[in-house]
Design an enzyme around this catalytic site. Structure first.
Site, short mmCIF file in Angstrom:
data_model
loop_
_atom_site.label_atom_id
_atom_site.label_comp_id
_atom_site.label_asym_id
_atom_site.label_seq_id
_atom_site.Cartn_x
_atom_site.Cartn_y
_atom_site.Cartn_z
N SER A 151 1.29 6.48 2.89
CA SER A 151 2.04 7.42 3.72
C SER A 151 3.31 7.91 3.03
CB SER A 151 2.44 6.76 5.05
OG SER A 151 1.30 6.46 5.80
N GLU A 163 -10.62 -1.87 5.90
CA GLU A 163 -9.41 -2.31 6.60
C GLU A 163 -9.70 -3.05 7.89
OE1 GLU A 163 -5.07 -0.53 7.81
OE2 GLU A 163 -6.72 0.84 7.43
N SER A 207 4.40 -1.67 4.27
CA SER A 207 4.52 -3.05 4.75
C SER A 207 4.70 -4.02 3.59
CB SER A 207 3.28 -3.45 5.54
OG SER A 207 3.09 -2.61 6.65
N GLN A 245 0.82 -1.21 0.00
CA GLN A 245 0.00 0.00 0.00
C GLN A 245 0.86 1.26 0.00
OE1 GLN A 245 -3.48 0.08 2.59
NE2 GLN A 245 -2.83 2.03 3.41
#
Length: 371
Positions: free
Chosen positions: A109, A225, A141, A106
């Site tokens: 950020s 999520e 991650s 993903q």
């Protein structure tokens, strides 16, 4: 992990069974156990009711089966594609996720824009051959294992905040254009990464939703999520709490009334989290329920890590006898829990961001003025 990272301690390389995670995903895919909650069939996944999904997730966690590395693709991207993707996107990307053949990470950020997604600066410029992406993502991650990354990038020059963003599907195998740098954590592992895009290519037809409408798609993804997987996460939490209680009894720490009160509080709060998760299941993306869940478990898990060390006494701070500053080191379960949980109130959207979401979406409070 940043905002909405969708992962937790169970994804750490240091966790048991973490060595051949891709192979294990393929085993699950071959058995038809990936994608039970997908609303659309024909992509290789079994059909299951919500109750059956909960049973599967909890029993998987309770069995001590290997950690999952396909969570981000299965539980975040797939529902987003089902809700917002084209038929061509679903046909291209859902079957490999269901088979365990393609892993995802993903790209949300960024440095200086961790949980504040509206401040992303990664740019995607549209040309004749598709988009060219330039920028940096952080706390990504499993980026070192992923085949693809869904990236929130700014596609409209001069746009600000949540306007002009697009949700792009980007292949990671682009030497010289995509660079992954592992971030070494307190635990000694490196499952979080920095990802650098230097003209990385994404096809124009791999924009999910409309170009410039990425904010709506990204927020929809964050709603997925914390669904069924939250209940499975709590099974792991219960096992960790059980180990802490047994240690407290073995060391005599449980004879201290203050320690006993802390143990009981951890147990009661864990039960409350379960009831909250069950009550909001099926509407996990509505209102502030996901943010409430994150606030509950982030602080709870951090306090459990502190308690795990407290019941061990001075011994908890002692490392292996053969440790040296230049060598890798092994942590026991309590030490790993304590060190990793330091980040629980930051990754996946910091506590401050979760409170802002609850204040705005649930309580209707005005936004705090920017200084």
């Amino acid at each position: 992990m940043g905002a909405g990272a969708g992962a937790g301690p169970d994804l750490e390389a240091g966790a048991p069974g973490g060595r051949d995670r891709r192979g294990w995903e393929r085993v699950l895919g071959k058995g038809g156990w990936i994608g039970l909650g997908w609303a659309e069939g024909g992509y290789g996944n079994r059909r299951a009711t919500l109750t059956q999904q909960v049973v599967w997730a909890e029993e998987y966690a309770r069995s001590g089966a290997p950690p999952r590395s396909g969570h981000i693709g299965e539980n975040l991207l797939a529902p987003t594609l089902i809700a917002h993707g084209t038929d061509e996107q679903k046909a291209r990307f859902l079957p490999p996720i269901a088979a365990g053949d393609e892993l995802w990470c993903q790209g949300y950020s960024e440095p200086g824009a961790g949980s504040d997604l509206a401040s992303v600066r990664t740019r995607a410029d549209l040309g004749a051959d598709g988009y060219r992406i330039t920028g940096q993502k952080i706390w990504t991650s499993l980026a070192h294992e992923a085949d693809w990354c869904f990236v929130l990038a700014r596609t409209e020059p001069g746009s600000r905040r949540h306007h002009g963003l697009s949700f792009l599907l980007v292949p990671m195998d682009q030497p010289g254009r995509v660079e992954v740098r592992p971030i070494r954590q307190l635990t000694g592992t490196s499952d979080f990464n920095e990802v650098f895009f230097d003209g990385a290519h994404a096809r124009a037809e791999h924009v999910v939703g409309r170009a410039g409408d990425g904010w709506r798609v990204a927020m929809s993804l964050l709603g997925f999520e914390r669904g069924v997987s939250t209940l499975a996460q709590q099974i792991g939490f219960a096992a960790e709490l059980g180990r802490v209680v047994r240690t407290a009894v073995d060391t005599g720490a449980a004879e201290d009334p203050v320690v006993r009160e802390r143990l009981v509080r951890q147990w009661a709060e864990l039960r409350t989290m379960r009831w909250h998760a069950l009550r909001t299941l099926g509407g996990a993306g509505d209102g502030g329920a996901p943010s409430v869940a994150k606030l509950l478990w982030g602080g709870w898990h951090q306090r459990l890590g502190e308690l795990a060390m407290a019941v061990r006494g001075a011994e908890a701070g002692v490392g292996p006898a053969d440790w040296s500053p230049t060598a890798s080191y092994e942590l026991d379960a309590a030490q790993h829990l304590f060190l990793f949980s330091r980040a629980d109130t930051v990754y996946g959207g910091s506590d401050q961001i979760q409170r802002d979401i609850i204040a705005g979406r649930v309580l209707g409070l005005p936004r705090e003025p920017k200084g």
